[in-house]
Design a protein around this motif. Structure first.
Motif, PDB file in Angstrom:
ATOM      1  N   ILE A  14       0.866  -1.173   0.000  1.00 29.47           N
ATOM      2  CA  ILE A  14       0.000   0.000   0.000  1.00 29.47           C
ATOM      3  C   ILE A  14       0.904   1.225   0.000  1.00 29.47           C
ATOM      4  CG2 ILE A  14      -1.739   1.351   1.269  1.00 29.47           C
ATOM      5  CD1 ILE A  14      -2.885  -1.170   2.375  1.00 29.47           C
ATOM      6  N   MET A  15       0.551   2.230  -0.778  1.00 29.70           N
ATOM      7  CA  MET A  15       1.324   3.472  -0.884  1.00 29.70           C
ATOM      8  C   MET A  15       2.792   3.181  -1.214  1.00 29.70           C
ATOM      9  SD  MET A  15      -0.232   5.728   2.270  1.00 29.70           S
ATOM     10  CE  MET A  15       0.357   4.643   3.539  1.00 29.70           C
ATOM     11  N   LEU A  54      -9.495   9.672   6.446  1.00 32.58           N
ATOM     12  CA  LEU A  54     -10.515   9.355   5.438  1.00 32.58           C
ATOM     13  C   LEU A  54     -11.894   9.734   5.989  1.00 32.58           C
ATOM     14  CD1 LEU A  54      -9.386   5.774   4.210  1.00 32.58           C
ATOM     15  CD2 LEU A  54      -8.880   7.967   3.130  1.00 32.58           C
ATOM     16  N   ALA A 163     -18.010   3.497  -0.626  1.00 33.28           N
ATOM     17  CA  ALA A 163     -16.995   4.407  -1.181  1.00 33.28           C
ATOM     18  C   ALA A 163     -16.505   3.881  -2.530  1.00 33.28           C
ATOM     19  CB  ALA A 163     -15.829   4.553  -0.216  1.00 33.28           C
ATOM     20  N   LEU A 164     -16.438   2.544  -2.657  1.00 26.39           N
ATOM     21  CA  LEU A 164     -16.041   1.908  -3.913  1.00 26.39           C
ATOM     22  C   LEU A 164     -17.237   1.110  -4.435  1.00 26.39           C
ATOM     23  CD1 LEU A 164     -12.598   0.530  -2.650  1.00 26.39           C
ATOM     24  CD2 LEU A 164     -12.923   2.550  -4.085  1.00 26.39           C
ATOM     25  N   TYR A 179     -15.233   3.867 -19.315  1.00 24.19           N
ATOM     26  CA  TYR A 179     -15.074   4.538 -18.022  1.00 24.19           C
ATOM     27  C   TYR A 179     -15.240   6.034 -18.219  1.00 24.19           C
ATOM     28  CZ  TYR A 179     -13.256   6.369 -13.702  1.00 24.19           C
ATOM     29  OH  TYR A 179     -13.150   7.048 -12.517  1.00 24.19           O
ATOM     30  N   ASP A 183     -16.721   7.861 -12.097  1.00 21.69           N
ATOM     31  CA  ASP A 183     -17.116   6.488 -11.782  1.00 21.69           C
ATOM     32  C   ASP A 183     -16.206   5.950 -10.685  1.00 21.69           C
ATOM     33  OD1 ASP A 183     -18.975   6.580 -13.790  1.00 21.69           O
ATOM     34  OD2 ASP A 183     -17.853   5.327 -15.204  1.00 21.69           O
ATOM     35  N   LYS A 184     -16.802   5.255  -9.743  1.00 21.82           N
ATOM     36  CA  LYS A 184     -16.004   4.712  -8.643  1.00 21.82           C
ATOM     37  C   LYS A 184     -15.157   3.524  -9.101  1.00 21.82           C
ATOM     38  CE  LYS A 184     -18.052   6.847  -4.911  1.00 21.82           C
ATOM     39  NZ  LYS A 184     -17.778   8.177  -5.506  1.00 21.82           N
ATOM     40  N   ALA A 185     -14.059   3.331  -8.379  1.00 22.69           N
ATOM     41  CA  ALA A 185     -13.188   2.175  -8.669  1.00 22.69           C
ATOM     42  C   ALA A 185     -13.805   0.908  -8.085  1.00 22.69           C
ATOM     43  CB  ALA A 185     -11.803   2.402  -8.061  1.00 22.69           C
TER      44      ALA A 185
ATOM     45  N   TRP B 207      -7.030   1.900  -4.748  1.00 20.34           N
ATOM     46  CA  TRP B 207      -6.788   2.718  -3.558  1.00 20.34           C
ATOM     47  C   TRP B 207      -5.420   2.490  -2.923  1.00 20.34           C
ATOM     48  CZ3 TRP B 207      -5.812  -0.191   0.765  1.00 20.34           C
ATOM     49  CH2 TRP B 207      -6.268  -1.522   0.744  1.00 20.34           C
ATOM     50  N   LYS B 208      -4.716   1.460  -3.351  1.00 20.80           N
ATOM     51  CA  LYS B 208      -3.406   1.219  -2.735  1.00 20.80           C
ATOM     52  C   LYS B 208      -2.316   2.125  -3.302  1.00 20.80           C
ATOM     53  CE  LYS B 208      -4.550  -3.550  -1.794  1.00 20.80           C
ATOM     54  NZ  LYS B 208      -4.592  -4.879  -2.425  1.00 20.80           N
ATOM     55  N   ARG B 209      -2.661   2.920  -4.312  1.00 17.32           N
ATOM     56  CA  ARG B 209      -1.631   3.744  -4.946  1.00 17.32           C
ATOM     57  C   ARG B 209      -1.279   4.968  -4.101  1.00 17.32           C
ATOM     58  NH1 ARG B 209      -6.462   5.327  -7.284  1.00 17.32           N
ATOM     59  NH2 ARG B 209      -6.815   7.556  -7.645  1.00 17.32           N
ATOM     60  N   GLU B 210      -0.139   5.566  -4.452  1.00 13.31           N
ATOM     61  CA  GLU B 210       0.239   6.826  -3.827  1.00 13.31           C
ATOM     62  C   GLU B 210      -0.435   7.971  -4.579  1.00 13.31           C
ATOM     63  OE1 GLU B 210       4.544   7.124  -2.225  1.00 13.31           O
ATOM     64  OE2 GLU B 210       4.618   5.742  -3.912  1.00 13.31           O
ATOM     65  N   LYS B 221      -9.409  11.132   0.094  1.00 15.61           N
ATOM     66  CA  LYS B 221     -10.292   9.960   0.073  1.00 15.61           C
ATOM     67  C   LYS B 221     -11.035   9.861  -1.252  1.00 15.61           C
ATOM     68  CE  LYS B 221     -14.609   8.632   1.566  1.00 15.61           C
ATOM     69  NZ  LYS B 221     -15.775   9.074   2.296  1.00 15.61           N
ATOM     70  N   LEU B 224      -8.968   8.574  -4.001  1.00 11.12           N
ATOM     71  CA  LEU B 224      -8.693   7.134  -3.904  1.00 11.12           C
ATOM     72  C   LEU B 224      -9.897   6.272  -4.284  1.00 11.12           C
ATOM     73  CD1 LEU B 224      -6.553   6.738  -0.638  1.00 11.12           C
ATOM     74  CD2 LEU B 224      -5.776   6.647  -3.008  1.00 11.12           C
ATOM     75  N   THR B 225     -11.075   6.848  -4.268  1.00 12.09           N
ATOM     76  CA  THR B 225     -12.248   6.044  -4.630  1.00 12.09           C
ATOM     77  C   THR B 225     -12.431   5.955  -6.138  1.00 12.09           C
ATOM     78  OG1 THR B 225     -13.751   7.936  -4.489  1.00 12.09           O
ATOM     79  CG2 THR B 225     -13.476   6.620  -2.491  1.00 12.09           C
ATOM     80  N   GLU B 226     -11.582   6.662  -6.893  1.00 13.50           N
ATOM     81  CA  GLU B 226     -11.609   6.514  -8.352  1.00 13.50           C
ATOM     82  C   GLU B 226     -10.359   5.755  -8.803  1.00 13.50           C
ATOM     83  OE1 GLU B 226     -12.187  10.195 -10.424  1.00 13.50           O
ATOM     84  OE2 GLU B 226     -13.874  10.766  -9.153  1.00 13.50           O
ATOM     85  N   PRO B 227     -10.463   5.061  -9.934  1.00  9.60           N
ATOM     86  CA  PRO B 227      -9.268   4.333 -10.402  1.00  9.60           C
ATOM     87  C   PRO B 227      -8.163   5.294 -10.822  1.00  9.60           C
ATOM     88  CG  PRO B 227     -11.038   4.197 -12.037  1.00  9.60           C
ATOM     89  CD  PRO B 227     -11.621   4.862 -10.829  1.00  9.60           C
TER      90      PRO B 227
END
Lengths: 188, 378
Positions: A14-15, A54, A163-164, A179, A183-185, B207-210, B221, B224-227
């Motif tokens: 993550i990150m 968040l 949220a997703l 897309y 649009d949400k991921a 969401w795991k991206r920087e 937030k 992160l909820t978008e690709p």
């Protein structure tokens, strides 16, 4: 296709970094250092920190996903002892001493705007620390808090479905769909 | 394949004559079969599929064996020794140590199939018939324990692809793309032997991206909820040559909790693999760059043997009992009613996943064993 060890190591990123506790969590191991005591006040405090990272926007925030409780489980079951110590000392300082030094009051007494400003600065310090720290040095406690918040929130039912977007099982796969911005991921 | 995988596929086809990108081959059922599957598109195959959508022993071959009525499963069994009759030159059964009660039980059998997983199969042979051969059953050739192999991996490249922001995927795919071996094939000649394949995939970041623009808070937030960006990457799976100095031996001093000798593993990548790894890295970078992939970054793990979890060799088959442990039917030369049909029998590693090869050889050896048994030869 990918072997299991590769799959595990990818999930645990993550990150751009490896998440503390993720490997133990995914492999079903415990680190053998359980026994930390978190009070209800601790959990409420962790929820508020997570909510600052968040927050509820058009969609629910970390508090609704009970991220504070999630953190206590991961830290207890999946963190190594030295990381547990850094985490516990870090949140103790954050809750009172550091908050008072920066904002003149305990974290929970501060307004959402004050908390955001304070944690934004702390996030910068943590990012700087992460860049320069030695490989065997424990992570900055705020990096721990941030990655636990992301992990806990986006893998929760609230985060994954509100949220997703979550695709229920049984599903299907389509390689290419349209897309449009906004649009949400997909959650998974 | 998704949009950017097809992009790479097209570019590679245009730029090279020796390379193709194909969809990976996986053992997922698209239709239900004998109580199994179909695949639920969870992409959690690595945990073992409770729907039997992905092949596993538990979902497929064990139920089939159970259905014959001839299968008895005995969990918590550590087979410590194959019993050997030196006059008849045949194995007579096995000794089992119950891992929970520490009791030992002897089982007798006409034929024995050893499938304890590569290293444990060899460990078992080393602990058997030591009164006849000091190094254990199958050690008369000096090949037992030698030529340990794995696939070397952890090396490749990845980057981001622009221009597909209006495209996304739907669903979870338990697969990726595959580039079959092209080095040392046909007229291609390298300064090393054999070759490698690539496994890879293209995905849109989640969401795991920087996120560079925001650190915490509502905007962070919502971002992160978008690709995020499309990324594509590949990693090599390289062949490791058999080398007798890559080996396992019984440790005579260190014992496990049941008082059993543990194995010492002495294994490393040699020059051939190290040369090959340079190609794996450079070829991956070059293909991505030629396809217009941006920010191409290489990934270079140490490739330590064991990372591939494809242990092979240490009881190899062969034509000559002086240089191999097993004959062409997977029979131990020194005990023809003992068959070893897991990864231990492998003579070379190839660069593809080995399980199907083990299964094919096992089926072949099982058929041979049944016929020999009927003829009274075993």
């Amino acid at each position: 296709m990918m072997n299991r060890r590769e799959a595990l190591s990818r999930v645990a990123l993550i990150m751009g970094g490896t998440v503390l506790g993720a490997e133990a969590f995914l492999s079903g191991c415990t680190t053998g250092t359980t026994g930390l005591k978190f009070s209800q006040d601790d959990i409420s405090f962790l929820n508020e920190v997570a909510e600052t990272i968040l927050p509820a926007t058009g969609t629910p925030g970390a508090k609704e996903a009970k991220v504070g409780e999630f953190m206590t489980v991961i830290v207890n079951d999946c963190y190594e002892a030295k990381d547990q110590t850094a985490f516990m000392e870090g949140i103790k300082a954050l809750q009172f001493k550091d908050s008072k030094a920066k904002m003149g009051k305990a974290f929970l007494e501060a307004s959402p705007a004050e908390r955001t400003a304070f944690l934004t600065e702390l996030d910068k310090q943590a990012a700087e620390f992460q860049k320069t720290k030695k490989p065997d040095e424990t992570k900055h406690y705020f990096t721990m808090l941030k990655e636990l918040t992301l992990w806990g929130f986006f893998s929760s039912e609230v985060g994954a479905t509100k949220a997703l977007r979550y695709i229920a099982v049984p599903g299907k796969y389509e390689g290419t769909v349209p897309y449009k911005k906004g649009d949400k991921a997909w959650a998974t | 394949m998704n949009a950017i995988e097809q992009h790479l596929q097209k570019k590679v086809r245009e730029e090279y004559t020796d390379r193709v990108i194909i969809n990976g081959r996986v053992a997922n059922l698209t239709q239900p079969k004998k109580g199994r599957g179909p695949c639920q598109y969870r992409n959690l195959c690595s945990r073992g599929c409770p729907f039997g959508g992905y092949f596993s022993t538990q979902s497929s071959t064990l139920p089939a064996a159970m259905a014959t009525g001839n299968l008895t499963l005995r969990p918590w069994s550590i087979v410590t020794e194959i019993k050997y009759d030196k006059d008849k030159k045949r194995a007579t059964g096995v000794m089992v140590l119950d891992a929970e009660t520490n009791k030992t039980i002897e089982y007798s059998a006409k034929i024995i199939f050893v499938n304890a997983s590569t290293l444990n199969s060899t460990w078992l042979l080393m602990n058997s018939a030591t009164d006849v051969w000091e190094g254990g059953l199958g050690s008369s050739s000096d090949a037992l324990g030698k030529n340990l192999m794995d696939h070397h991996l952890g090396i490749g490249a990845s980057g981001t692809v622009e221009g597909y922001e209006d495209k996304y995927t739907f669903g979870r795919r338990a697969n990726g793309f595959y580039i079959p071996r092209f080095r040392n094939v046909g007229d291609d000649k390298r300064d090393y032997l054999r070759g490698f394949g690539y496994q890879g995939s293209g995905t849109r970041e989640n969401w795991k991206r920087e996120v560079a623009e925001f650190s915490i808070g509502g905007d962070y937030k919502d971002a992160l909820t978008e690709p995020g960006s499309w990324t594509i990457g590949m990693g090599g799976f390289g062949e490791m040559l058999p080398d007798p100095t890559n080996k396992v031996t019984l440790d005579k001093t260190v014992k496990d909790k049941w008082g059993l000798n543990v194995l010492n593993i002495d294994c490393e990548l040699k020059d051939n693999e190290k040369k090959m790894r340079k190609d794996i890295l450079v070829d991956a970078q070059e293909m991505l760059e030629k396809a217009g992939v941006k920010n191409v970054k290489s990934r270079e793990g140490d490739g330590t043997p064991g990372r591939g979890i494809h242990e092979m060799g240490t009881a190899r088959m062969g034509r000559d009992p002086k240089t191999s442990v097993l004959n062409g039917n997977n029979q131990v030369w020194d005990a023809p009613n003992v068959f070893v049909t897991d990864g231990a029998f492998m003579t070379s590693a190839s660069c593809v996943n080995p399980s199907l090869t083990y299964m094919a050889f096992t089926a072949r050896a099982a058929e041979f064993a049944v016929n020999e048994l009927k003829k009274g030869n075993l």
